[in-house]
Design a protein around this motif. Structure first.
Motif, PDB file in Angstrom:
ATOM      1  N   VAL A  38      26.378 -25.990 -12.794  1.00  0.00           N
ATOM      2  CA  VAL A  38      25.492 -26.939 -13.617  1.00  0.00           C
ATOM      3  C   VAL A  38      25.169 -26.702 -14.754  1.00  0.00           C
ATOM      4  N   ARG A  39      25.005 -25.585 -15.311  1.00  0.00           N
ATOM      5  CA  ARG A  39      24.656 -25.307 -16.817  1.00  0.00           C
ATOM      6  C   ARG A  39      25.895 -25.637 -17.611  1.00  0.00           C
ATOM      7  N   HIS A  40      27.074 -24.977 -17.171  1.00  0.00           N
ATOM      8  CA  HIS A  40      28.174 -25.327 -17.815  1.00  0.00           C
ATOM      9  C   HIS A  40      28.620 -26.927 -18.062  1.00  0.00           C
ATOM     10  N   GLN A  41      28.261 -27.722 -17.046  1.00  0.00           N
ATOM     11  CA  GLN A  41      28.410 -29.166 -17.097  1.00  0.00           C
ATOM     12  C   GLN A  41      27.291 -29.687 -17.891  1.00  0.00           C
ATOM     13  N   PHE A  42      26.217 -29.187 -18.346  1.00  0.00           N
ATOM     14  CA  PHE A  42      25.348 -29.580 -19.083  1.00  0.00           C
ATOM     15  C   PHE A  42      26.030 -29.309 -20.729  1.00  0.00           C
ATOM     16  N   GLN A  43      26.564 -28.109 -20.824  1.00  0.00           N
ATOM     17  CA  GLN A  43      27.096 -27.706 -22.199  1.00  0.00           C
ATOM     18  C   GLN A  43      28.370 -28.542 -22.433  1.00  0.00           C
ATOM     19  N   LEU A  44      29.163 -29.020 -21.421  1.00  0.00           N
ATOM     20  CA  LEU A  44      30.192 -29.826 -21.506  1.00  0.00           C
ATOM     21  C   LEU A  44      29.520 -31.405 -22.248  1.00  0.00           C
ATOM     22  N   PHE A  45      28.471 -31.819 -21.520  1.00  0.00           N
ATOM     23  CA  PHE A  45      27.959 -32.924 -22.104  1.00  0.00           C
ATOM     24  C   PHE A  45      27.634 -33.199 -23.405  1.00  0.00           C
ATOM     25  N   LEU A  46      27.399 -31.949 -23.989  1.00  0.00           N
ATOM     26  CA  LEU A  46      26.866 -31.919 -25.305  1.00  0.00           C
ATOM     27  C   LEU A  46      28.044 -32.031 -26.328  1.00  0.00           C
ATOM     28  N   VAL A  47      29.304 -31.929 -25.961  1.00  0.00           N
ATOM     29  CA  VAL A  47      30.398 -31.436 -26.782  1.00  0.00           C
ATOM     30  C   VAL A  47      30.606 -32.858 -27.504  1.00  0.00           C
ATOM     31  N   ARG A  92      15.010 -22.599   1.527  1.00  0.00           N
ATOM     32  CA  ARG A  92      16.365 -22.446   0.750  1.00  0.00           C
ATOM     33  C   ARG A  92      16.818 -23.501  -0.235  1.00  0.00           C
ATOM     34  N   SER A  93      16.774 -24.743   0.511  1.00  0.00           N
ATOM     35  CA  SER A  93      17.012 -25.950  -0.194  1.00  0.00           C
ATOM     36  C   SER A  93      16.225 -26.288  -1.578  1.00  0.00           C
ATOM     37  N   LYS A  94      14.871 -25.915  -1.357  1.00  0.00           N
ATOM     38  CA  LYS A  94      14.093 -25.920  -2.450  1.00  0.00           C
ATOM     39  C   LYS A  94      14.154 -25.022  -3.611  1.00  0.00           C
ATOM     40  N   LEU A  95      14.636 -23.833  -3.231  1.00  0.00           N
ATOM     41  CA  LEU A  95      14.566 -22.794  -4.284  1.00  0.00           C
ATOM     42  C   LEU A  95      15.870 -22.834  -4.931  1.00  0.00           C
ATOM     43  N   ARG A  96      16.979 -23.472  -4.224  1.00  0.00           N
ATOM     44  CA  ARG A  96      18.359 -23.884  -4.658  1.00  0.00           C
ATOM     45  C   ARG A  96      18.094 -24.941  -5.826  1.00  0.00           C
ATOM     46  N   SER A  97      17.297 -25.884  -5.186  1.00  0.00           N
ATOM     47  CA  SER A  97      17.084 -27.007  -6.167  1.00  0.00           C
ATOM     48  C   SER A  97      16.452 -26.507  -7.634  1.00  0.00           C
ATOM     49  N   ALA A  98      15.583 -25.881  -7.330  1.00  0.00           N
ATOM     50  CA  ALA A  98      14.819 -25.237  -8.603  1.00  0.00           C
ATOM     51  C   ALA A  98      15.657 -24.540  -9.291  1.00  0.00           C
ATOM     52  N   ILE A  99      16.757 -23.516  -8.876  1.00  0.00           N
ATOM     53  CA  ILE A  99      17.727 -22.835  -9.992  1.00  0.00           C
ATOM     54  C   ILE A  99      18.734 -23.864 -10.584  1.00  0.00           C
ATOM     55  N   LEU A 100      18.979 -24.967  -9.704  1.00  0.00           N
ATOM     56  CA  LEU A 100      19.953 -25.836 -10.313  1.00  0.00           C
ATOM     57  C   LEU A 100      19.456 -26.544 -11.535  1.00  0.00           C
ATOM     58  N   ARG A 101      18.132 -27.130 -11.230  1.00  0.00           N
ATOM     59  CA  ARG A 101      17.354 -27.702 -12.339  1.00  0.00           C
ATOM     60  C   ARG A 101      16.960 -27.071 -13.748  1.00  0.00           C
ATOM     61  N   GLY A 102      17.034 -25.653 -13.463  1.00  0.00           N
ATOM     62  CA  GLY A 102      16.840 -24.840 -14.514  1.00  0.00           C
ATOM     63  C   GLY A 102      15.424 -24.270 -14.612  1.00  0.00           C
ATOM     64  N   ALA A 103      14.642 -24.099 -13.547  1.00  0.00           N
ATOM     65  CA  ALA A 103      13.355 -23.554 -13.373  1.00  0.00           C
ATOM     66  C   ALA A 103      13.453 -22.032 -13.642  1.00  0.00           C
ATOM     67  N   TYR A 104      14.532 -21.648 -13.211  1.00  0.00           N
ATOM     68  CA  TYR A 104      14.579 -20.141 -13.408  1.00  0.00           C
ATOM     69  C   TYR A 104      15.978 -19.873 -14.232  1.00  0.00           C
TER      70      TYR A 104
END
Length: 214
Positions: A154-163, A8-20
């Motif tokens: 996570v993905r929206h925080q990256f979008q904020l970072f680019l503002v 679970r934690s490995k799959l969760r980490s993969a999703i959060l880092r954008g692997a999927y």
């Protein structure tokens, strides 16, 4: 096949880092082989990730990565605003002299990162500051809530970072949070944190208004 209880934690980490990617299908057989887990263990992991809001499970169609819309991101951050404010206030009540020194140094490091246009460094310090305040507060229930909320964002925080100019906007807000905690003023710390997260909500609202509704 040997079991992998940490799937679970490995799959969760993969999703959060954008692997999927958002809306990408998650094929149970493929994932079970990839993570060295039985279909039963993998299925349970997906059910847990669905509860966290990271995965969607649809009868007869399987699992896919959940896409968080900008409008949902606004709602999630509204919840985060209240919880982060609570955490900041509690941190102000519990902070030690050693932790005060550390927080003030983080603030100076953030200033230096902005002056040197080190945006990635600033982003890392942003995460360090918020994480340190949560550690100081030692509010287990709030931390669990924030971990789940931040995982979805996570993905929206990256979008904020680019503002453009976002660090220059958030930096004085971060300094005010630091002052509130370091002066052991829970009311100031809570208000500063809520103001900071409120500015995030305002930016996300702009994204939501600019995003077509499908």
């Amino acid at each position: 096949m040997p079991e992998n209880p940490d799937v679970r934690s490995k799959l969760r980490s993969a999703i959060l880092r954008g692997a999927y990617a958002p809306r990408q299908r998650l094929i149970e057989a493929d994932l079970a082989e990839e993570y060295g887990a039985s279909r039963f263990v993998l299925r349970n992991a997906l059910i847990q990730l669905e509860a966290e809001g990271l995965v969607e499970l649809t009868p007869n169609r399987g699992a896919r990565v959940r896409e968080i819309t900008p409008a949902e991101a606004v709602e999630i951050t509204e919840i985060r605003q209240s919880v982060e404010g609570l955490v900041a206030a509690r941190a102000a009540e519990r902070v030690t002299e050693e932790q005060i020194i550390f927080l003030r140094q983080v603030g100076e490091d953030m200033r230096e990162a902005i002056e040197n246009h080190e945006l990635m460094r600033y982003s890392e310090l942003n995460s360090l500051l918020h994480g340190t305040i949560r550690d100081i507060a030692e509010h287990a229930a709030a931390n669990r809530v924030l971990e789940q909320l931040n995982g979805q964002m996570v993905r929206h925080q990256f979008q904020l970072f680019l503002v453009p100019g976002r660090p220059n906007t958030s930096f004085p807000e971060h300094l005010d949070i630091i002052e509130g905690v370091c002066t052991r003023d829970p009311h100031r710390a809570r208000a500063a944190m809520e103001t900071h997260v409120g500015s995030v909500i305002a930016t996300l609202t702009q994204f939501a208004e600019a995003t077509p509704v499908h």
